[in-house]
Design a protein around this motif. Structure first.
Motif, PDB file in Angstrom:
ATOM      1  N   GLU A   1      -5.521 -59.584 -14.546  1.00 50.44           N
ATOM      2  CA  GLU A   1      -5.239 -58.286 -15.159  1.00 50.44           C
ATOM      3  C   GLU A   1      -4.327 -58.395 -16.376  1.00 50.44           C
ATOM      4  N   ASN A   2      -3.793 -59.574 -16.625  1.00 53.89           N
ATOM      5  CA  ASN A   2      -2.838 -59.738 -17.716  1.00 53.89           C
ATOM      6  C   ASN A   2      -3.556 -59.609 -19.057  1.00 53.89           C
ATOM      7  N   PRO A   3      -3.211 -58.601 -19.854  1.00 53.21           N
ATOM      8  CA  PRO A   3      -3.925 -58.406 -21.125  1.00 53.21           C
ATOM      9  C   PRO A   3      -3.626 -59.475 -22.162  1.00 53.21           C
ATOM     10  N   PHE A   4      -2.607 -60.289 -21.927  1.00 52.86           N
ATOM     11  CA  PHE A   4      -2.267 -61.335 -22.890  1.00 52.86           C
ATOM     12  C   PHE A   4      -3.091 -62.615 -22.683  1.00 52.86           C
ATOM     13  N   LEU A   5      -3.858 -62.721 -21.588  1.00 55.73           N
ATOM     14  CA  LEU A   5      -4.641 -63.934 -21.346  1.00 55.73           C
ATOM     15  C   LEU A   5      -5.634 -64.143 -22.484  1.00 55.73           C
ATOM     16  N   PRO A   6      -5.879 -65.386 -22.864  1.00 55.62           N
ATOM     17  CA  PRO A   6      -6.836 -65.668 -23.942  1.00 55.62           C
ATOM     18  C   PRO A   6      -8.225 -65.136 -23.602  1.00 55.62           C
ATOM     19  N   GLU A   7      -8.848 -64.495 -24.557  1.00 54.36           N
ATOM     20  CA  GLU A   7     -10.160 -63.884 -24.336  1.00 54.36           C
ATOM     21  C   GLU A   7     -11.209 -64.904 -23.935  1.00 54.36           C
ATOM     22  N   GLU A   8     -11.096 -66.132 -24.465  1.00 57.21           N
ATOM     23  CA  GLU A   8     -12.130 -67.131 -24.196  1.00 57.21           C
ATOM     24  C   GLU A   8     -12.187 -67.547 -22.735  1.00 57.21           C
ATOM     25  N   PHE A   9     -11.115 -67.223 -21.957  1.00 63.55           N
ATOM     26  CA  PHE A   9     -11.127 -67.583 -20.541  1.00 63.55           C
ATOM     27  C   PHE A   9     -11.615 -66.453 -19.644  1.00 63.55           C
ATOM     28  N   ARG A  10     -11.690 -65.276 -20.192  1.00 64.32           N
ATOM     29  CA  ARG A  10     -12.111 -64.156 -19.361  1.00 64.32           C
ATOM     30  C   ARG A  10     -13.586 -64.312 -18.989  1.00 64.32           C
ATOM     31  N   GLY A  11     -13.890 -64.040 -17.751  1.00 61.61           N
ATOM     32  CA  GLY A  11     -15.257 -64.164 -17.273  1.00 61.61           C
ATOM     33  C   GLY A  11     -15.644 -65.548 -16.834  1.00 61.61           C
ATOM     34  N   THR A  12     -14.730 -66.523 -17.003  1.00 63.57           N
ATOM     35  CA  THR A  12     -15.035 -67.874 -16.555  1.00 63.57           C
ATOM     36  C   THR A  12     -14.742 -68.009 -15.077  1.00 63.57           C
ATOM     37  N   SER A  13     -15.236 -69.104 -14.495  1.00 60.59           N
ATOM     38  CA  SER A  13     -15.029 -69.314 -13.062  1.00 60.59           C
ATOM     39  C   SER A  13     -13.561 -69.483 -12.720  1.00 60.59           C
ATOM     40  N   ALA A  14     -12.754 -69.952 -13.701  1.00 61.72           N
ATOM     41  CA  ALA A  14     -11.332 -70.147 -13.441  1.00 61.72           C
ATOM     42  C   ALA A  14     -10.623 -68.841 -13.146  1.00 61.72           C
ATOM     43  N   MET A  15     -11.193 -67.748 -13.646  1.00 56.56           N
ATOM     44  CA  MET A  15     -10.558 -66.453 -13.454  1.00 56.56           C
ATOM     45  C   MET A  15     -10.938 -65.790 -12.135  1.00 56.56           C
ATOM     46  N   GLN A  16     -11.907 -66.367 -11.462  1.00 52.13           N
ATOM     47  CA  GLN A  16     -12.392 -65.752 -10.241  1.00 52.13           C
ATOM     48  C   GLN A  16     -11.507 -66.124  -9.054  1.00 52.13           C
ATOM     49  N   PRO A  17     -11.580 -65.320  -7.962  1.00 55.47           N
ATOM     50  CA  PRO A  17     -10.770 -65.638  -6.774  1.00 55.47           C
ATOM     51  C   PRO A  17     -11.010 -67.040  -6.249  1.00 55.47           C
ATOM     52  N   GLY A  18     -12.192 -67.577  -6.469  1.00 55.37           N
ATOM     53  CA  GLY A  18     -12.460 -68.930  -6.004  1.00 55.37           C
ATOM     54  C   GLY A  18     -12.044 -70.002  -6.983  1.00 55.37           C
ATOM     55  N   GLY A  19     -11.486 -69.595  -8.137  1.00 55.71           N
ATOM     56  CA  GLY A  19     -11.024 -70.568  -9.115  1.00 55.71           C
ATOM     57  C   GLY A  19      -9.789 -71.306  -8.638  1.00 55.71           C
ATOM     58  N   PHE A  20      -9.233 -72.108  -9.540  1.00 57.47           N
ATOM     59  CA  PHE A  20      -8.105 -72.963  -9.157  1.00 57.47           C
ATOM     60  C   PHE A  20      -6.965 -72.137  -8.582  1.00 57.47           C
ATOM     61  N   ALA A  21      -6.521 -71.083  -9.304  1.00 57.26           N
ATOM     62  CA  ALA A  21      -5.389 -70.285  -8.846  1.00 57.26           C
ATOM     63  C   ALA A  21      -5.670 -69.646  -7.497  1.00 57.26           C
ATOM     64  N   GLY A  22      -6.885 -69.097  -7.336  1.00 51.92           N
ATOM     65  CA  GLY A  22      -7.212 -68.457  -6.075  1.00 51.92           C
ATOM     66  C   GLY A  22      -7.349 -69.440  -4.943  1.00 51.92           C
ATOM     67  N   ALA A  23      -7.988 -70.588  -5.217  1.00 46.98           N
ATOM     68  CA  ALA A  23      -8.204 -71.575  -4.164  1.00 46.98           C
ATOM     69  C   ALA A  23      -6.894 -72.170  -3.665  1.00 46.98           C
ATOM     70  N   VAL A  24      -5.933 -72.380  -4.546  1.00 42.74           N
ATOM     71  CA  VAL A  24      -4.680 -73.032  -4.172  1.00 42.74           C
ATOM     72  C   VAL A  24      -3.677 -72.054  -3.578  1.00 42.74           C
ATOM     73  N   THR A  25      -3.624 -70.842  -4.121  1.00 43.91           N
ATOM     74  CA  THR A  25      -2.558 -69.915  -3.738  1.00 43.91           C
ATOM     75  C   THR A  25      -3.043 -68.695  -2.977  1.00 43.91           C
ATOM     76  N   GLY A  26      -4.350 -68.441  -3.000  1.00 42.34           N
ATOM     77  CA  GLY A  26      -4.844 -67.211  -2.393  1.00 42.34           C
ATOM     78  C   GLY A  26      -4.705 -66.013  -3.293  1.00 42.34           C
ATOM     79  N   LEU A  27      -4.239 -66.229  -4.520  1.00 38.29           N
ATOM     80  CA  LEU A  27      -4.112 -65.138  -5.473  1.00 38.29           C
ATOM     81  C   LEU A  27      -5.494 -64.732  -5.988  1.00 38.29           C
ATOM     82  N   PRO A  28      -5.619 -63.544  -6.543  1.00 40.14           N
ATOM     83  CA  PRO A  28      -6.927 -63.059  -7.008  1.00 40.14           C
ATOM     84  C   PRO A  28      -7.323 -63.674  -8.345  1.00 40.14           C
ATOM     85  N   GLY A  29      -7.514 -64.984  -8.366  1.00 37.23           N
ATOM     86  CA  GLY A  29      -7.912 -65.649  -9.600  1.00 37.23           C
ATOM     87  C   GLY A  29      -6.761 -65.757 -10.569  1.00 37.23           C
TER      88      GLY A  29
END
Length: 691
Positions: free
Chosen positions: A46-74
């Motif tokens: 939800e952070n509006p400052f995130l680089p646009e080129e990363f939006r919509g990528t798998s890294a941003m999804q709940p199953g991405g790195f952040a979500g897989a490691v921490t349980g956070l929503p991508g």
């Protein structure tokens, strides 16, 4: 009345009043880019400052790195330097005031007196900035305002939200918002995703505010001295007894005032009542970046009242084989508000059988009371000693069975937060834990016993020559030393009187058996204790020869020492264990200085050579250094040469210059400043003027 030009006024031929008044003020200003880095800071999808080129990528999804490691929503993680976080600014203002007034004079019988009183005050104000972690994590947890669409702190929209900190707790922080109330509009969103200088000055000012510490030191001193002899009422066959008696009073006060944010005092406008300590509502000790540090205000006073007497008793004079035989004695008693009443004494004897030779000897006991830093002043600290009760460390003890038994016994029954640890215990900690580095109000005085004997040779057949040789033997008992964290915990568990020795009182462990940190260290007080002793012996020697030749004045001088013993006893478990220091780095067996001076009219010049014998390149056991490193572990004998010269135009104007370290010798490879400084050959030139 007559002004003597030295800060005094002669009220009469036998009475002088004098005084001094001094004031100094100094400032230092330092501003640098913030040093260090933040490891794996989180940005939600939800952070509006995130680089646009990363939006919509798998890294941003709940199953991405952040979500897989921490349980956070991508989302994404970023590691970045804090170069745009407002910088690191430190402004220091110092102010010193000193005033002294006194009288001195002579009584009708020739006795002299001096009475002096002085006042001194030093004040230092440190203005600096530091990152307040709860504000920083709140500022980088950014979302779009549902009404305006502008970037805002999530806490302004959802006051119950707890900002994520870092993946690996670098820096460590018990998550939450403490220094401001979520939703009150204080939080300023920070953009950590736009590269260098993307954080706005307003955001940096919010989480990196200015703080202030203050240190004050004050000293009051009074002394009265009377010097005379007994010629008017007692005369021994060899003459009157000379004496000096006096009293002294000294009072020292030190006060340190830490910024409330550093002390963890929650301000008005926080979610808790103003004045609440952050340690009472979280696992943090401070609001500052080093939130494990325990910052405390401190104030202390050291007072002493002293009285002393010195006498010089002529036993024989102008006798055959006794041109002089004099007994000197001194005694001083002091009453401290810390250690109570202590005394020191000295006996000395001078025997001059013929005019050319004198023999001298002294026997004395001196004391040193602990100072303010050693008794009261505290500073924050964090520690990470190796746990002596860890299964892998039991075998490293001098007595593994004793250590294991003490670890498994614990000390909860003795009222100490040291739980019984199971066999095979493993240290659960993965990071530092807090504590203080501070004074110990229960310290006692150090005691030093000294014996010296020597000879002075001044031959009549060679005027200008004087030579001395003195043997000395010193033993210091109950030495005051700062104990390391590792020594503290090791000594506690290796002691035969566990848990009753003092070291077991200096740290705590987690006693909650349901905690994942059970048994781990929670707090440590690194402090000063009376435990060390030292035995040292040596021979000092000197030789001086001055003479004139053809209108030139020459001077030759040699002064040096041969150290015979330097043994320290610092083992807390067994005070009889010897730690020989002679021959280690900075403790050579021989050291000496030779100098040559010349003067002719207004011209003067000199040469000095400093000598040190071979010594180890490291501290530690010399025999172990030899066995491990061989000759490569030792430096050869060193010589350092200096030369200087001057020209005096008048009594009050002199030009001088010289060269230090003429041969451009380097420090030892293991030291930055021994036996010479790091700057190598050094030339200097100056002017001295007196008005």
């Amino acid at each position: 009345m007559l002004d003597d030009g030295l800060g005094g006024i002669w009220m009469s031929d036998t009475l002088r009043v004098f005084g001094e008044l001094g004031y100094t003020s100094g400032q230092s200003r330092r501003s640098v880019i913030q040093n260090g880095f933040f490891d794996l800071l989180y940005g939600s999808p939800e952070n509006p400052f995130l680089p646009e080129e990363f939006r919509g990528t798998s890294a941003m999804q709940p199953g991405g790195f952040a979500g897989a490691v921490t349980g956070l929503p991508g989302g994404l993680f970023i590691t970045r330097d804090p170069t745009d976080s407002g910088g690191s600014r430190t402004n220091v203002d110092r102010e010193t005031i000193r005033a002294l007034v006194g009288v001195e004079g002579e009584l009708n019988n020739g006795w002299t007196y001096e009475v002096v009183g002085s006042y001194g005050n030093f004040e230092r104000k440190d203005n600096f900035n530091t990152i307040i972690l709860d504000r920083f994590f709140a500022a980088i947890d950014v979302i779009s305002d549902p009404v305006t669409g502008e970037p805002v702190c999530r806490s302004d929209v959802d006051p119950d939200a707890v900002p994520f900190t870092t993946l690996f707790d670098i820096p460590t922080f018990d998550a939450g918002i403490y220094s401001f109330t979520p939703g009150d509009g204080q939080c300023v969103p920070a953009n950590i995703w736009g590269g260098q200088d993307s954080i706005s000055p307003e955001a940096a000012a919010f989480f990196n505010p200015g703080l202030r510490d203050k240190f004050e030191y004050r000293q009051n001193f009074f002394s009265a001295l009377l010097v005379g002899d007994t010629a008017d009422f007692i005369n021994l066959p060899a003459g009157a007894i000379g004496f000096a008696v006096g009293v002294e009073y000294r009072e020292e006060r030190a006060k340190t005032t830490r910024d409330p944010f550093l002390r963890g005092v929650l301000p008005a406008g926080s979610p808790f009542p103003a004045g609440t300590m952050i340690s009472d509502v979280s696992g943090n000790n401070s609001l500052g970046f080093d939130n494990l540090f325990i910052y405390e205000n401190s104030s202390s006073t050291l007072k002493s009242r002293e009285a002393f007497i010195e006498v010089s008793v002529p036993l024989l004079a102008d006798r055959e084989f006794a041109r002089e035989l004099t007994l000197d004695a001194a005694w001083r008693v002091a009453d401290y508000n810390t250690v109570g009443t202590v005394d020191a004494w000295k006996l000395g004897l001078i025997w001059t059988p013929v005019e050319d030779v004198s023999f001298r000897g002294t026997l004395s006991q001196a004391v040193r009371a602990p100072n303010l830093r050693e008794t009261f002043i505290t500073n924050p600290g964090v520690f990470r000693p190796t746990d002596p009760c860890d299964a892998s460390e039991i075998g490293n003890a001098a007595d593994p069975e004793l250590r294991a038994a003490n670890c498994q016994a614990g000390a909860v029954g003795a009222g100490l937060p040291l739980p019984a640890l199971p066999s095979g215990y493993t240290d659960p900690l993965s990071a530092r834990f807090p504590g203080v580095v501070g004074g110990n109000p229960d310290l006692e005085e150090e005691t030093a016993d000294t014996f010296t004997i020597g000879v002075v040779f001044q031959p009549r057949f060679l005027p200008g020559l004087a030579m001395t040789v003195d043997y000395w033997d010193v033993e210091i008992k109950d030495g005051i030393e700062l104990v390391t964290a590792q020594e503290t915990v090791d000594t506690c568990y290796d002691a035969t009187d566990f848990p009753n020795n003092d070291f077991c009182q200096l740290f705590t462990r987690e006693t909650d058996s349901s905690s994942a940190q059970f048994g781990g260290f929670r707090f440590l007080n690194q402090t000063f204790v009376n435990f060390a002793s030292l035995k040292a012996k040596g021979v000092d020697f000197s030789g001086n020869y001055s003479f004139e030749l053809g209108g030139n004045e020459f001077g030759l001088r040699v002064i040096g020492s041969r150290q015979l013993k330097l043994d320290r006893f610092t083992n807390r478990s067994d005070p009889s264990v010897v730690d020989p220091r002679l021959g280690e780095l900075r403790t050579p067996k021989w050291n000496a200085q030779a100098s040559l001076s010349w003067q002719r009219g207004p011209f003067a010049a000199g040469w000095q050579t400093l000598y040190q014998s071979s010594q180890a390149l490291v501290t530690g056991d010399v025999e172990q250094t030899q066995s491990q490193l061989g000759d490569a572990g030792f430096a050869s004998s060193s010589y350092v040469h200096n030369v200087n010269g001057s020209y005096s135009f008048t009594d009050g104007l002199r030009v001088y210059g010289g060269i230090n370290n003429v041969t451009d010798r380097d420090p030892f490879i293991t030291s930055a400043s021994w036996p010479v400084g790091p700057r190598g050959r050094f030339l200097f030139l100056g002017v001295q003027a007196e008005f």
